[in-house]
Design an enzyme around this catalytic site. Structure first.
Site, PDB file in Angstrom:
ATOM      1  N   LYS A   1     -19.364  -4.495  11.876  1.00  0.00           N
ATOM      2  CA  LYS A   1     -18.346  -5.532  12.136  1.00  0.00           C
ATOM      3  C   LYS A   1     -16.963  -4.896  12.298  1.00  0.00           C
ATOM      4  O   LYS A   1     -16.539  -4.088  11.479  1.00  0.00           O
ATOM      5  CB  LYS A   1     -18.368  -6.642  11.064  1.00  0.00           C
ATOM      6  CG  LYS A   1     -17.762  -6.331   9.741  1.00  0.00           C
ATOM      7  CD  LYS A   1     -17.851  -7.560   8.781  1.00  0.00           C
ATOM      8  CE  LYS A   1     -17.512  -7.065   7.370  1.00  0.00           C
ATOM      9  NZ  LYS A   1     -17.769  -7.988   6.310  1.00  0.00           N
TER      10      LYS A   1
ATOM     11  N   HIS B   1       0.837  -1.208   0.000  1.00  0.00           N
ATOM     12  CA  HIS B   1       0.000   0.000   0.000  1.00  0.00           C
ATOM     13  C   HIS B   1       0.871   1.258   0.000  1.00  0.00           C
ATOM     14  O   HIS B   1       0.633   2.194  -0.744  1.00  0.00           O
ATOM     15  CB  HIS B   1      -0.903   0.030   1.249  1.00  0.00           C
ATOM     16  CG  HIS B   1      -1.907  -1.062   1.310  1.00  0.00           C
ATOM     17  ND1 HIS B   1      -2.130  -1.817   2.437  1.00  0.00           N
ATOM     18  CD2 HIS B   1      -2.761  -1.544   0.372  1.00  0.00           C
ATOM     19  CE1 HIS B   1      -3.085  -2.690   2.201  1.00  0.00           C
ATOM     20  NE2 HIS B   1      -3.486  -2.567   0.951  1.00  0.00           N
TER      21      HIS B   1
ATOM     22  N   ARG C   1      -1.967  -6.189  -8.413  1.00  0.00           N
ATOM     23  CA  ARG C   1      -0.935  -7.201  -8.230  1.00  0.00           C
ATOM     24  C   ARG C   1      -1.044  -8.328  -9.249  1.00  0.00           C
ATOM     25  O   ARG C   1      -0.105  -8.647  -9.947  1.00  0.00           O
ATOM     26  CB  ARG C   1      -1.046  -7.821  -6.822  1.00  0.00           C
ATOM     27  CG  ARG C   1      -0.665  -6.861  -5.707  1.00  0.00           C
ATOM     28  CD  ARG C   1      -1.057  -7.421  -4.369  1.00  0.00           C
ATOM     29  NE  ARG C   1      -2.494  -7.714  -4.369  1.00  0.00           N
ATOM     30  CZ  ARG C   1      -3.180  -8.187  -3.353  1.00  0.00           C
ATOM     31  NH1 ARG C   1      -2.560  -8.471  -2.233  1.00  0.00           N
ATOM     32  NH2 ARG C   1      -4.468  -8.395  -3.433  1.00  0.00           N
TER      33      ARG C   1
ATOM     34  N   SER D   1      -3.158  -7.688   3.076  1.00  0.00           N
ATOM     35  CA  SER D   1      -3.523  -7.568   4.492  1.00  0.00           C
ATOM     36  C   SER D   1      -3.997  -8.909   5.031  1.00  0.00           C
ATOM     37  O   SER D   1      -3.693  -9.278   6.164  1.00  0.00           O
ATOM     38  CB  SER D   1      -4.609  -6.510   4.659  1.00  0.00           C
ATOM     39  OG  SER D   1      -4.138  -5.252   4.232  1.00  0.00           O
TER      40      SER D   1
END
Lengths: 154, 154, 154, 154, 154, 154
Positions: E42, E18, E91, E129
């Site tokens: 959440k 990032h 990516r 992540s």
């Protein structure tokens, strides 16, 4: 410092997909050079001069668009023009893998060079110069796939 | 029984990506034959002899590496050499689909033959002989993409 | 030095695809550890003990195959077992991209660790534990997709 | 109205994969025209007449299968034959992206034309005319990859 | 008119991948808003406040980088901030297909909004992540995958 | 014999993409059953009854379209309905790989069952029920992505 981008390709011919990428990128850069790469050892389907004039005509009202031709490495042409950006359109996953290899190779040769990608519009996602030439070769009508400034019948 | 693997390719030229695959596979096999496939009807970019000598030089200190050339079906060369394994590097999803077809075809022709894949290192993922030739053709510096034993200026 | 490979997975359940990968890799390694990764915080579809016993039964005549379970990072388990190789099967391009990320991550954590890939046979290319569980859940007959040693009706 | 489908290709040569697609599509259409596209400026590997006769022989007992040849745009041939469907087989993700572009191009030229896709059987997924020609060229035995009616030794 | 780009994500946590995307995009825009999307229903792995402070710390010397949080549609947040660009890193081919769908959806909702893609560096191509959280969860050392400003042990 | 196709899905909700696939397939089959698969253990975003009524409304003037619901294996529902075809739309390469696995699994369970694929129109290629639900959840206007018969505000 001026933000200059090169939009490289053989544009044989320039399509509505190419036009859409360039138009949408205009606000991003101070100048976009539509750069027709050629190889003096092999001629294209359309003469280089014709391809260039078509593109000049398409962007005649867009002051930040310049049309040029080059031979040799794209990275050298970028250096010559002091361009820090390459602009490319992405249509499909296959496109992406090919473009990624080229972009990473370019970045390894010229560390400062960044490739910026914009998505081809969904309705243009199947249009390529190759397919357009194929249609023309077989006598089909390819006018829907190129900007209206391009008269394929001439 | 000796574990022999063939690492087939045209290696025109051999790249740092190829070298990394072979080096990392050394502990897996008793012998790896780097096998330059050629077609007597069409010559490559670099002469076959040059390509072969480069690879011999690169692996001169590695006793389990042998360099050879062959014409015809890879499966026939494997049988001739009593090799039960093909070694291949994988870079991208497009690579994978191409390699899978070849490997499954080979296995249908020679049921005992197993293709073993190793991943290309991320920093080599965009390097291919094709792109290296392209850079050379246009007068660029491709020395970063080939092992130091290869002097492209000769 | 002994060549030890880990074949990691949740194997919930082990399929004919998994079996084929392990069998074809037997000649490549001195020992293959079929390693069932589990997460004590969430149970699988089949109990861990059952999954393990099934695999033990499938390879009861193969002296170089060991079955084990582990929790935590696969790279830690490899170190514990002194395994320098991870073995994985590849079915599709989507598989490949996922496996590549995992393998490159593992190599960054444990530089010595090499992932070796073998192709799933074409006739097994659509079989996954997920799809097998789906068939079972809806009352279908999944016996064709698992080794004969696995009796799903028990 | 009769449901007519064109199954276009160069079929150089017709493979077991092609045969399987056509056979499985028979119940879907009133007539399937296996249409060999040719380009009078470049000859194929096998003579057009041979390719055609092989396919006629393969489907000699199937009354709804017609074999024909055409030059030029596939969409023109569809109009000529009053065919509203194109039939294509899909093997891999790479295939899919290529076929999608062609199909969307065809639909833009001929709005009424729908391309219907059927999956190649897993055991045929790696077979292509290109790979078959490669095997033949190098003196390999390609008989497993073509219908039994095709005698490649003649 | 100011060129403002939103770099949206959950950044749970922000990775070296990032960071590299944002840094390389700095010269392209007058302002880049790193926008942490959250869902009040959440919670993430790391608290929202922590994620935000990490990113602020990483870019504390970069005047054109702003860090913000938002809930709801990304397109609404873009309108609120008067941002005409979305910035995203690419990516893999799988990434690309996912990002393309999101970008085209966004453009259909907000016609003026353009998504600009930059390639993840090859050496970051496997970092996500999700994988970072996985490593942390199993007690591994994930410090190589996040900027040095992020202390995962706190 | 009647040609019956099942168009299976959760259709939560039915999109303009789904509608376009069904409409274009109407001439291919004597009957198309739009079959909403449900799982009594987990409810969808929209109630099953609502999803069903919406689809009935959309095709109220199409006599060959039937709307139904089913639980369990799709192959069982096909047998029950005497349907020899499954109809599916294809948008992307990722879609294709997922659909191929399902279709090959279904064919292995029910050998007679053929899956017929039609391409999603380019302008619908990014629309999915998942993305539509996401837009609705965040208070966006998703009316462009569903047939006009579906009033999402009710």
């Amino acid at each position: 410092m001026e933000k200059i981008a090169i939009f490289p390709g053989s544009f044989d011919p320039f399509t509505v997909g190419h036009e859409s990428i360039v138009r949408r990128a205009i606000p991003l850069f101070d100048q976009i050079i539509v750069a027709i790469g050629y190889n003096s050892a092999k001629s294209g389907y359309f003469p280089l001069e014709k391809r260039k004039n078509w593109i000049i005509d398409i962007f005649k009202n867009d002051v930040s668009i310049v049309v040029d031709t080059y031979e040799g490495l794209t990275t050298n042409f970028c250096k010559l023009k002091n361009a820090k950006y390459l602009l490319r359109g992405l249509r499909t996953a296959a496109d992406f893998e090919y473009e990624r290899a080229i972009a990473q190779m370019n970045k390894m040769i010229e560390t400062e060079l960044e490739t910026v990608f914009i998505l081809t519009a969904p309705e243009h996602s199947f249009i390529s110069s190759t397919i357009v030439r194929e249609v023309i070769r077989y006598g089909g009508d390819a006018s829907k796939f190129v900007p209206k400034e391009i008269d394929l019948t001439l």
